[in-house]
Design an enzyme around this catalytic site. Structure first.
Site, mmCIF file in Angstrom:
data_model
loop_
_atom_site.group_PDB
_atom_site.id
_atom_site.type_symbol
_atom_site.label_atom_id
_atom_site.label_comp_id
_atom_site.label_asym_id
_atom_site.label_seq_id
_atom_site.Cartn_x
_atom_site.Cartn_y
_atom_site.Cartn_z
ATOM 1 N N TRP A 103 -8.632 6.592 -7.226
ATOM 2 C CA TRP A 103 -8.602 5.123 -7.165
ATOM 3 C C TRP A 103 -9.956 4.574 -6.766
ATOM 4 O O TRP A 103 -10.395 3.550 -7.293
ATOM 5 C CB TRP A 103 -7.470 4.630 -6.253
ATOM 6 C CG TRP A 103 -6.137 4.963 -6.859
ATOM 7 C CD1 TRP A 103 -5.222 5.847 -6.400
ATOM 8 C CD2 TRP A 103 -5.593 4.433 -8.078
ATOM 9 N NE1 TRP A 103 -4.135 5.906 -7.245
ATOM 10 C CE2 TRP A 103 -4.340 5.049 -8.278
ATOM 11 C CE3 TRP A 103 -6.035 3.501 -9.026
ATOM 12 C CZ2 TRP A 103 -3.525 4.768 -9.377
ATOM 13 C CZ3 TRP A 103 -5.227 3.212 -10.125
ATOM 14 C CH2 TRP A 103 -3.991 3.856 -10.294
ATOM 15 N N ASP A 173 -9.127 -1.104 -0.380
ATOM 16 C CA ASP A 173 -7.933 -1.019 -1.230
ATOM 17 C C ASP A 173 -6.843 -0.342 -0.401
ATOM 18 O O ASP A 173 -6.795 0.880 -0.296
ATOM 19 C CB ASP A 173 -8.259 -0.201 -2.485
ATOM 20 C CG ASP A 173 -7.027 0.046 -3.350
ATOM 21 O OD1 ASP A 173 -5.920 -0.411 -2.978
ATOM 22 O OD2 ASP A 173 -7.176 0.703 -4.399
ATOM 23 N N LYS A 197 4.513 -0.369 -3.114
ATOM 24 C CA LYS A 197 4.709 0.784 -2.230
ATOM 25 C C LYS A 197 5.422 0.336 -0.948
ATOM 26 O O LYS A 197 6.617 0.548 -0.802
ATOM 27 C CB LYS A 197 3.377 1.471 -1.915
ATOM 28 C CG LYS A 197 2.791 2.184 -3.146
ATOM 29 C CD LYS A 197 1.584 1.487 -3.629
ATOM 30 C CE LYS A 197 0.722 2.242 -4.601
ATOM 31 N NZ LYS A 197 1.311 2.968 -5.699
HETATM 32 N N1 PMP Z 1 -5.207 1.592 -5.831
HETATM 33 C C1 PMP Z 1 -4.367 2.482 -5.278
HETATM 34 C C2 PMP Z 1 -4.758 3.148 -3.991
HETATM 35 C C3 PMP Z 1 -3.153 2.765 -5.902
HETATM 36 O O1 PMP Z 1 -2.319 3.643 -5.364
HETATM 37 C C4 PMP Z 1 -2.825 2.119 -7.112
HETATM 38 C C5 PMP Z 1 -1.519 2.352 -7.837
HETATM 39 N N2 PMP Z 1 -0.866 3.495 -7.597
HETATM 40 C C6 PMP Z 1 -3.749 1.216 -7.648
HETATM 41 C C7 PMP Z 1 -4.924 0.966 -6.980
HETATM 42 C C8 PMP Z 1 -3.457 0.493 -8.923
HETATM 43 O O2 PMP Z 1 -2.495 -0.436 -8.649
HETATM 44 P P1 PMP Z 1 -1.801 -1.367 -9.745
HETATM 45 O O3 PMP Z 1 -1.005 -0.473 -10.611
HETATM 46 O O4 PMP Z 1 -0.983 -2.278 -8.886
HETATM 47 O O5 PMP Z 1 -2.884 -2.076 -10.471
#
Ligand code: PMP
Length: 361
Positions: A103, A173, A197
């Protein structure tokens, strides 16, 4: 009805009490004569839901007055672009990023389109199994911000501390860790998190931003991607994700009823220790993550032979233990232990793991 123990990384389990309340209120919210889904976002009824949700979130996280809370859409992924668009006034503006997993890497790639982005530290060379020592980070004190990912949902690497290496505002994030424990919001310039989550259903994205950071968006930033637009309009510049906002509000009420984030931290730490204890206590299972940065929320582990993965997962599903397959990019297993996962679920997983080891070890 039979509800499984759902170890999904997201969308993830929601507290059953929240779902029951939503069920009870589905057709008519209080005396509104309509479902929350059918209420105008400008109605008195919905405004009261929205304001109560924000007030409860502010209380849970002790958010200082000079921070705005925004209820947005687009997921954390949209934040990968909104952060640089709003905090880097032009393409020569500098942003520092720490790379501790998939991420982080996605956030870095997107930010690179908008400014002078530098990766100040990375654990990619060791398969993202650790957090690079902060005294090695090559931060630039004149960077507009320093971005990191306090919990890497795929790799299971979590910061159990806040870095003190830069004067630049910290941008984080927190998609998979927000509300799992108390945090000191004043240490951060901007916090963002997709909801699916610990917060509520998919479709809602939370941003908590210090007010003085709202005035530096580049001129070309689309109005709907400008934090200031949403801050001025109390997140109602257009139709917000009303039902997800309502459900998040129910989750916040549930968290308060549990005793708040101190309680959640105790419960979450114990769940994580139960599972890591079982992994470390066996010669069969293995954690790929360094001991000092193992996530409380997402616990990846491997079996001695990937050939056993299919049998492990099939048996787990039969035992009511669902969604344990690791992310497709890393394989193995991953158990996500968000707030809605009870200790009983973790105990059941450990019992299953021990039984599987006896049969296959
Ligand atoms: N950052 C993290 C740490 C995540 O776990 C996730 C999704 N699992 C995301 C970003 C992306 O999130 P989204 O699908 O809500 O765009």
């Amino acid at each position: 009805m039979s509800r499984i123990y759902n170890f999904s990384a997201g969308p993830a389990a929601l507290p059953q009490a929240v779902l029951e309340r939503a069920r009870d209120e589905l057709l008519e919210w209080q005396d509104a004569g309509a479902s929350v889904m059918e209420l105008s976002h400008r109605s008195k009824a919905f405004l009261s839901i929205a304001q109560a949700a924000e007030a409860d979130l502010r209380e849970l996280l002790a958010i200082p007055e000079h921070y705005k809370v925004l209820f947005l859409q687009g997921g954390a992924t949209a934040q990968f672009a909104m952060v640089p668009l709003n905090l880097l006034p032009d393409a020569s503006s500098r942003a520092d990023y720490v790379d501790t997993g998939s991420w982080s890497a996605k956030a870095i790639k997107e930010a690179g389109r908008y400014g002078d982005v530098q990766v100040v530290a990375s654990s990619k060379d060791t398969q993202y199994d650790r957090i690079p020592a902060p005294d090695q980070w090559q931060v630039r004190q004149d960077a507009a911000y320093l971005h990191y990912t306090p919990n890497e949902t795929i790799g299971g690497v979590e910061f159990h501390w806040v870095p003190e290496v830069s004067d630049a505002p910290l941008v984080v994030d927190m998609s998979s860790t927000l509300l799992s424990r108390p945090i000191d919001v004043s240490r951060f310039g901007l916090i963002y998190a997709g909801a699916q989550k610990n917060i509520g259903p998919a479709g809602l994205t939370l941003v908590i931003v210090r007010e003085d950071l709202l005035d530096r968006a580049r001129a070309s930033t689309p109005a709907m991607l400008n934090y200031a637009t949403h801050a001025k309009a109390d997140s109602m510049a257009n139709t917000p994700p009303t039902y997800a906002w309502y459900l998040a509000g129910l989750v916040f009420q549930w968290l308060k009823a549990q005793g708040g984030l101190d309680t959640m931290a105790r419960v979450n730490e114990r769940k994580a220790q139960t599972l890591y204890g079982a992994i470390d206590g066996s010669d069969f299972y293995r954690s790929p993550v360094a001991a000092d940065c193992r996530s409380w929320m997402n616990v990846p582990f491997t079996l001695p032979d990937a050939e056993l993965d299919g049998a492990f997962l099939a048996g787990a599903e039969e035992a009511g233990l669902s969604s344990l397959k690791g992310h497709r990019s890393v394989g193995g297993m991953r158990a996500s232990l968000y707030n809605a996962m009870p200790q009983d679920g973790v105990d059941a997983l450990v019992a299953y793991m021990q039984d599987f080891e006896r049969r296959h070890g």
